[in-house]
Design an enzyme around this catalytic site. Structure first.
Site, short mmCIF file in Angstrom:
data_model
loop_
_atom_site.label_atom_id
_atom_site.label_comp_id
_atom_site.label_asym_id
_atom_site.label_seq_id
_atom_site.Cartn_x
_atom_site.Cartn_y
_atom_site.Cartn_z
N ASN A 1 44.80 49.98 40.85
CA ASN A 1 44.00 49.31 39.82
C ASN A 1 42.55 49.26 40.29
OD1 ASN A 1 42.84 47.60 37.96
ND2 ASN A 1 43.98 45.77 38.58
N LYS B 1 39.99 48.36 38.65
CA LYS B 1 39.21 47.28 38.01
C LYS B 1 37.86 47.86 37.54
CE LYS B 1 41.61 44.25 41.09
NZ LYS B 1 41.74 42.96 41.71
N HIS C 1 47.68 40.84 33.93
CA HIS C 1 47.03 40.69 35.25
C HIS C 1 46.36 39.32 35.30
CE1 HIS C 1 44.43 41.34 38.67
NE2 HIS C 1 45.18 42.38 38.98
N GLU D 1 43.68 38.36 36.52
CA GLU D 1 42.24 38.33 36.22
C GLU D 1 42.00 38.27 34.71
OE1 GLU D 1 41.02 41.67 38.61
OE2 GLU D 1 41.48 40.51 40.42
N GLU E 1 52.55 39.50 41.58
CA GLU E 1 51.23 39.42 42.20
C GLU E 1 50.85 37.95 42.40
OE1 GLU E 1 48.82 43.21 41.74
OE2 GLU E 1 48.22 41.86 40.15
N GLY F 1 43.08 40.31 46.43
CA GLY F 1 41.71 40.50 46.89
C GLY F 1 41.28 39.53 47.98
N SER G 1 46.74 42.32 48.23
CA SER G 1 46.24 42.71 49.56
C SER G 1 47.19 43.65 50.30
CB SER G 1 45.92 41.47 50.41
OG SER G 1 44.90 40.72 49.79
C1 PEP Z 1 45.26 43.63 42.03
O1 PEP Z 1 44.13 43.46 41.61
O2 PEP Z 1 46.20 43.78 41.24
C2 PEP Z 1 45.46 43.61 43.48
C3 PEP Z 1 46.68 43.57 43.93
O3 PEP Z 1 44.32 43.62 44.25
P1 PEP Z 1 44.27 43.72 45.87
O4 PEP Z 1 45.18 44.83 46.28
O5 PEP Z 1 42.85 44.01 46.16
O6 PEP Z 1 44.72 42.40 46.39
#
Ligand code: PEP
Length: 247
Positions: free
Chosen positions: A13, A15, A92, A94, A164, A170, A209
């Protein structure tokens, strides 16, 4: 390394990141990698869709709940289909936070994605305070149940789930393999209450992460079938090493 017998999926992803050079680099890396029996998906910003080779599987970071019409800034299932998009990230955290997307809206979007014969990557996951106050499983169950009210369990054969934890996205604070496995097993068990056969087959990704150095341990858990990758998907070498861990 042991991986589950379900098909492994790794989705990147991007973003609001990436550029034309990264499109080119990622494609070069994927071309030489021998990644068989798994799906690697890239979810870039929309303008980059047309720059990808047809061999790369593409995913959208959003979709409208509407078919078409006066919805400035939104994107329809029909448009995504025209650009060979196969997957759509939905729910998601976000988008839930920035765009106030409720469980009910997420459910409408999943319905729209399935109607267009695209594959939803349905994200669920808790904020840190929910984990701390011990209501984690109720929280995840409510996210799943809102979708199950709108979409029959029989259609979940075409759904990919992604666990998630918001506190891990992040932040560099990855869930431990045991924490990830516990929630993945809960998700599978919750779906099994409606259809055990479908629940056994559904692909559940972990996101939060994931890096080249922790992917293997996470993906070796019995109910973890790959990953949804944010930051590390912007580094072609690291992304490839995550894909290899799932392969
Ligand atoms: C995400 O944005 O779905 C995500 C898992 O980000 P990151 O791997 O940077 O934690």
């Amino acid at each position: 390394m042991q991986v589950s017998s379900r098909r492994q999926v790794v989705a990147g992803n991007w973003k609001m990141n990436g550029d034309k050079a990264l499109v080119e680099q990622i494609q070069r890396h994927l071309m030489v990698a021998d990644l068989k029996n798994m799906d690697v998906v890239i979810c870039p910003p929309f303008p980059y869709f047309g720059l990808f080779d047809s061999k790369v599987k593409l995913g959208s970071q959003n979709i409208s709940q509407f078919d078409s019409g006066a919805h400035t800034g939104e994107i329809s299932a029909a448009t995504l289909n025209e650009f060979s998009c196969e997957y759509v990230i939905v729910g998601h955290s976000e988008r839930r936070a920035d765009n106030h997307e409720s469980n009910e809206l997420v459910a409408l979007k999943v319905e729209q994605i399935l109607k267009a014969q695209l594959t939803p990557i349905l994200c669920v996951g808790e904020p840190e305070n929910v984990r701390e106050d011990g209501t984690l499983f109720d929280y995840i169950a409510a996210q799943l149940d809102a979708v199950l009210l709108q979409v029959d369990i029989s259609q979940f054969t075409d759904v990919i789930l992604a666990y998630e934890p918001i506190w891990a996205i992040g932040t560099g604070k990855t869930a431990s393999p045991a924490q990830a496995q516990e929630v993945h097993a809960f998700i599978r068990g919750h779906l099994a209450e409606q259809d055990a056969n479908i629940a056994a087959k559904i692909v559940i990704l972990y996101g939060g992460s994931v890096k080249g150095n922790n992917a293997q341990e996470l993906f070796s858990q019995a109910d973890v079938d790959g990953g949804l990758i944010g930051g590390a998907s912007l580094n072609p070498e690291e992304f490839l090493s995550i894909c290899r861990a799932a392969n």
